[in-house]
Design a protein around this motif. Sequence first.
Motif, short mmCIF file in Angstrom:
data_model
loop_
_atom_site.label_atom_id
_atom_site.label_comp_id
_atom_site.label_asym_id
_atom_site.label_seq_id
_atom_site.Cartn_x
_atom_site.Cartn_y
_atom_site.Cartn_z
N GLY A 1 -12.15 5.25 8.19
CA GLY A 1 -11.06 4.66 8.96
C GLY A 1 -11.43 3.37 9.67
O GLY A 1 -10.60 2.80 10.38
N PHE A 2 -12.68 2.88 9.48
CA PHE A 2 -13.04 1.63 10.15
C PHE A 2 -12.21 0.46 9.61
O PHE A 2 -11.98 -0.52 10.32
N VAL A 3 -11.75 0.57 8.35
CA VAL A 3 -10.72 -0.36 7.87
C VAL A 3 -9.39 0.26 8.27
O VAL A 3 -9.02 1.33 7.79
N HIS A 4 -8.71 -0.41 9.16
CA HIS A 4 -7.51 0.15 9.78
C HIS A 4 -6.26 -0.30 9.04
O HIS A 4 -6.01 -1.50 8.91
N VAL A 5 -5.49 0.66 8.55
CA VAL A 5 -4.21 0.35 7.90
C VAL A 5 -3.15 0.20 8.98
O VAL A 5 -2.87 1.15 9.71
N MET A 6 -2.58 -0.98 9.09
CA MET A 6 -1.55 -1.24 10.10
C MET A 6 -0.18 -0.76 9.62
O MET A 6 0.58 -0.16 10.35
N GLY B 1 -8.09 5.28 4.54
CA GLY B 1 -8.47 5.94 5.77
C GLY B 1 -9.64 6.90 5.64
O GLY B 1 -10.27 7.27 6.64
N ARG B 2 -9.96 7.30 4.39
CA ARG B 2 -11.08 8.21 4.16
C ARG B 2 -12.37 7.48 3.80
O ARG B 2 -13.42 8.11 3.70
N GLN B 3 -12.31 6.17 3.58
CA GLN B 3 -13.47 5.44 3.06
C GLN B 3 -14.37 4.93 4.17
O GLN B 3 -13.91 4.48 5.21
N LEU C 1 0.84 -1.19 0.00
CA LEU C 1 0.00 0.00 0.00
C LEU C 1 0.88 1.25 0.00
O LEU C 1 1.63 1.47 0.95
N THR C 2 0.80 2.02 -1.06
CA THR C 2 1.57 3.26 -1.10
C THR C 2 0.98 4.24 -0.08
O THR C 2 -0.15 4.07 0.39
N PRO C 3 1.71 5.29 0.27
CA PRO C 3 1.14 6.29 1.19
C PRO C 3 -0.18 6.86 0.69
O PRO C 3 -1.10 7.11 1.49
#
Length: 204
Positions: free
Chosen positions: A66-71, A40-42, A31-33
């Motif tokens: 942000g409910f899908v959390h990028v670790m 985080g916006r979805q 995942l790129t920045p």
Amino acid sequence: MTSAGEHRLQRHMGTADRAARFYDQQVRDHLTPEMQDFIGRQAMVFLATADAKGECDASFRAGPPGFVHVMDDRALAYPEFRGNGVMASAGNVLENPHLGMLFVDFTHHHVGLHVNGVARLYYDHDLRRMHPGLPTDVAPGRSPEMWVHLAVEEAYIHCSKYIPHLVPAPRPVGRDASRPKDAEYFTSPRRPEYGAHRPAGGPG
């Protein structure tokens, strides 16, 4: 994660060179920045899973942005809450850990992001012990029963060409008495009357 079938069809349709450019320029194994910021916006994501026999299921999850959390650039996680008890997606993951996720921005930039990888189920307390940074407010008043952790294998864009523009509408207060309950929506002889709220002079 390209398949023999897609390469065979590319040769048949004469798109192999175009597809090769897409793989080279757009597909990433992390995942790129920019992708991380997009996720985080979805507030919604579409899921694709299959069981051990390859029988497929498509599903949908939603929550606050942000409910899908990028670790990190190789992993993300999303919560599973109490639902109808069927657990079709999570059950498929137990048999076949390959999971496809599609995030779509319908309201601003009209672009999508595919994220595919290998999934694993964790109880909330187990994953939180391993990753204390998990969000605690993914849904007000609700606690996840478990989390789906995805080890990212590939991520790539879904182009904007056919993504419609949608305008978020406020959720109505109270239940519409003319609308069947969820459990009866597709099984009851009562049908929602879509035209009942159509403004005068609108399409017939």
